[in-house]
Design an enzyme around this catalytic site. Structure first.
Site, mmCIF file in Angstrom:
data_model
loop_
_atom_site.group_PDB
_atom_site.id
_atom_site.type_symbol
_atom_site.label_atom_id
_atom_site.label_comp_id
_atom_site.label_asym_id
_atom_site.label_seq_id
_atom_site.Cartn_x
_atom_site.Cartn_y
_atom_site.Cartn_z
ATOM 1 N N ARG A 28 0.982 -1.101 0.005
ATOM 2 C CA ARG A 28 0.066 0.037 0.037
ATOM 3 C C ARG A 28 0.879 1.333 -0.176
ATOM 4 N NH1 ARG A 28 -3.470 -0.946 4.820
ATOM 5 N NH2 ARG A 28 -1.451 -1.829 5.597
ATOM 6 N N LYS A 50 -0.939 -18.977 8.348
ATOM 7 C CA LYS A 50 -1.748 -18.733 9.024
ATOM 8 C C LYS A 50 -1.657 -17.489 9.532
ATOM 9 C CE LYS A 50 0.121 -19.698 13.698
ATOM 10 N NZ LYS A 50 0.607 -18.585 13.618
ATOM 11 N N HIS A 100 5.289 -23.165 9.361
ATOM 12 C CA HIS A 100 6.900 -22.870 8.682
ATOM 13 C C HIS A 100 7.747 -24.036 10.309
ATOM 14 C CE1 HIS A 100 6.863 -20.306 12.821
ATOM 15 N NE2 HIS A 100 7.961 -20.132 13.013
ATOM 16 N N LYS A 120 11.058 -26.882 9.496
ATOM 17 C CA LYS A 120 12.992 -26.372 10.440
ATOM 18 C C LYS A 120 12.659 -28.111 10.040
ATOM 19 C CE LYS A 120 10.470 -24.082 13.960
ATOM 20 N NZ LYS A 120 11.585 -22.892 14.373
ATOM 21 N N GLU A 155 8.759 -20.687 24.748
ATOM 22 C CA GLU A 155 9.418 -19.276 24.367
ATOM 23 C C GLU A 155 9.321 -18.734 25.739
ATOM 24 O OE1 GLU A 155 7.449 -17.741 20.320
ATOM 25 O OE2 GLU A 155 5.713 -18.697 21.502
ATOM 26 N N ASP A 183 -2.917 -19.944 18.123
ATOM 27 C CA ASP A 183 -1.968 -19.223 17.494
ATOM 28 C C ASP A 183 -0.836 -20.778 17.185
ATOM 29 O OD1 ASP A 183 0.080 -17.256 17.076
ATOM 30 O OD2 ASP A 183 1.329 -17.710 18.077
ATOM 31 N N HIS A 214 1.191 -25.056 14.748
ATOM 32 C CA HIS A 214 2.405 -26.321 14.711
ATOM 33 C C HIS A 214 2.456 -26.946 15.250
ATOM 34 C CE1 HIS A 214 3.348 -22.108 12.624
ATOM 35 N NE2 HIS A 214 3.527 -21.544 13.944
HETATM 36 C C1 BG6 Z 1 4.288 -17.992 15.168
HETATM 37 C C2 BG6 Z 1 3.345 -17.756 16.052
HETATM 38 O O1 BG6 Z 1 3.437 -18.803 14.262
HETATM 39 O O2 BG6 Z 1 5.223 -18.950 15.598
HETATM 40 C C3 BG6 Z 1 4.213 -16.651 17.117
HETATM 41 O O3 BG6 Z 1 2.601 -17.084 15.434
HETATM 42 C C4 BG6 Z 1 5.918 -17.588 17.500
HETATM 43 O O4 BG6 Z 1 3.215 -16.147 18.093
HETATM 44 C C5 BG6 Z 1 6.138 -17.783 16.747
HETATM 45 O O5 BG6 Z 1 5.997 -16.807 18.287
HETATM 46 C C6 BG6 Z 1 6.948 -19.584 17.062
HETATM 47 O O6 BG6 Z 1 7.736 -19.680 15.516
HETATM 48 P P1 BG6 Z 1 9.118 -20.100 16.179
HETATM 49 O O7 BG6 Z 1 9.893 -20.621 14.082
HETATM 50 O O8 BG6 Z 1 10.469 -18.457 16.488
HETATM 51 O O9 BG6 Z 1 9.544 -21.434 17.507
#
Ligand code: BG6
Length: 495
Positions: free
Chosen positions: A51, A144, A174, A178, A212, A231, A236
């Site tokens: 944008r 997502k 993602h 990994k 995390e 989330d 994941h």
């Molecule tokens: C994302 C989430 O999909 O994955 C985040 O939205 C999270 O909240 C992240 O922090 C974690 O990814 P990674 O690769 O850092 O473990």
């Protein structure tokens, strides 16, 4: 040991949302790394669309900043930046679309639209791509969250599916990109050792932890509406569970793998939210070596969104009936750790007597991050001339130590897979929807119960109820990454 790099076909990659966080933090650095590795052919182009009114030089300057952390040489930077174009595009209006059409080259082998935008824009963007005649054989990549429940996910999928056939839709999770996640497949299906014992006769339970230390990091708006279950678990963590639990696929073809994952999702037992789930939310505490605010202070209002969730899941099939899968994930936990621990059953009889110490069950810990590794915990005789005393050690395979190669970011692999047309590591529509079908009733039960999340202090392993959840079954979380009773990997046998 250098890994082999095979060049991909030439492509036009349009990043819609090119000035956003995802493009800056992940997509541009990942594309740069693949370019540096020689995987991107000379004619391939990356067109930023957003944008913001900006010219090509402006976008190149932003991209230069985005790749700076990779310390490119001047030649590497120049080659990469020369691939970049920019178009000022209105996702929901007319502006920029004919210009974009003019920039795309019909003769380029592969055309990709990466929708690095808010999910509300997926449907209007796909409609405009089609209306301007740009869809053709193009591929589309979406991130997502795909919906916030089953119904909304189905609506998004239908809107994308109205323009692109399923074989052209790449839904990114993602975690599937990994390195160690793929190693899980190699470990299970390229070795004869584990598969015969990969079942309820030999496995006591499985733990999947994604911990995390970060808080919500400027994403409060999104996160407060999502929470940890949507989330992290819906995508994941369920993907990790699927790869751990699925039957051996006949091949690594996208549909062969995805069919097997889907069967696991279909076999998930509906969860009793009252006894098999725990929601938590962090209060002020300490993380990453300093004091940190609580979640409510961070988002700036009272909120009942969970930042931690622990679940006891079950899979109703021949292989896994009766084996609990304990999942937990949270923000502001004591360490960054993503790990799958497969805990085997105890030996049926202890021949060693009390003086030898406990005979602990074997376990296999597959660590995704940090320090990717696979540890197989075994009992051995404590070395030395004393009596027969037992101790537990890890056969440790650390990828960093063993191979010493740079660990590519998940996006590097996934972006190249899109260009190669390999969907194995992307989620199919039915998988996404099956995952929501299991998650929706948990959300509904929480909604009905109206209980606030249980507080935990930032920097701890979540609320005490999470410990109770697993301990009620006579097991315990491997909080320290699998090290217990004073042994550690340094005492282990290294591969
Ligand atoms: C994302 C989430 O999909 O994955 C985040 O939205 C999270 O909240 C992240 O922090 C974690 O990814 P990674 O690769 O850092 O473990």
């Amino acid at each position: 040991m250098a890994s082999r790099t095979i060049a991909v076909p030439s492509f036009d990659l349009v990043i819609v949302g090119a000035t956003g966080d995802l493009a800056r933090r992940k997509l541009l650095p990942a594309l740069f790394q693949r370019d540096r590795a020689g995987q991107i052919p000379p004619g391939a182009r990356i067109i930023g669309a957003a944008r913001r009114a900006m010219d090509e030089a402006g976008f190149r300057a932003e991209a230069a900043a985005a790749i700076a952390a990779a310390s490119p040489t001047p030649e590497e930077a120049a080659r990469f930046l020369a691939r970049l174009g920019y178009v000022h595009l209105d996702a929901t209006g007319q502006e920029g679309w004919s210009e974009l059409a003019g920039m795309l080259d019909a003769s380029t082998a592969v055309r990709v639209f990466y929708l690095a935008t808010a999910p509300e824009l997926f449907a209007p963007l796909c409609a405009r791509i089609a209306a301007h005649g740009l869809a053709g054989d193009a591929r589309v990549v979406v991130e997502k969250p795909i919906g916030h429940d089953l119904a909304s996910a189905a609506a998004v999928n239908t809107a994308i599916g109205a323009v692109f056939p399923e074989r052209s839709i790449y839904r990114i999770d993602h975690y599937l990109g990994k390195e160690t996640v793929q190693n899980l497949m190699a470990l299970r299906f390229a070795n004869a050792l584990f598969e015969p014992i990969w079942n309820s006769a030999h496995i006591d339970h499985v733990q999947i932890t994604v911990a995390e230390t970060l808080g919500v990091e400027g994403r409060a708006d999104y996160y407060d509406r999502a929470g940890a279950l949507r989330d992290m678990v819906q995508n994941h963590m369920l993907q990790l569970l699927c790869l751990t639990a699925m039957e051996p696929p006949t091949s690594l073809d996208a549909d062969a793998v995805r069919d097997e994952k889907l069967k696991v999702l279909h076999a998930l037992v509906p969860l009793d939210a009252a006894t098999e789930s725990v929601r938590g939310q962090y209060r002020a505490g300490a993380a990453d070596g300093g004091p940190v605010a609580g979640y409510r202070e961070e988002v700036g209002h009272p909120s009942n969104t969970e930042t931690f969730v622990a679940l006891r899941a079950g899979i109703a099939n021949w292989r896994w009936a009766g084996v609990p899968f304990f999942l937990r994930t949270g923000k502001r936990l004591p360490q960054r750790l993503s790990e799958i621990v497969v805990a085997f059953r105890a030996v049926p009889h202890n021949a060693f007597g009390a003086a030898a110490g406990p005979v602990r069950p074997n376990r296999l810990a597959i660590r995704l991050q940090p320090d990717e590794s696979i540890d197989l915990w075994l009992m051995i005789k404590d070395p030395g001339p004393g009596g027969m005393r037992l101790r537990q050690v890890a056969l440790n395979m650390s990828f960093d130590r063993a191979f010493g190669v740079r660990n590519p970011d998940a996006y590097e692999r996934l972006l190249m897979d899109v260009v190669r047309g390999n969907q194995t590591l992307f989620m199919r529509r039915d998988e996404v929807e099956a995952a929501w079908r299991w998650v929706d009733p948990i959300l509904a039960a929480w909604e009905t119960a109206r209980e606030p999340p249980r507080p935990y202090t930032a920097g701890t392993w979540g609320p005490a109820a999470s410990v109770a959840l697993i301990e009620r079954s006579g097991r315990t979380w491997y909080d320290d990454g699998g090290f217990e009773d004073g042994t550690d990997a340094a005492d282990g046998i290294h591969g």
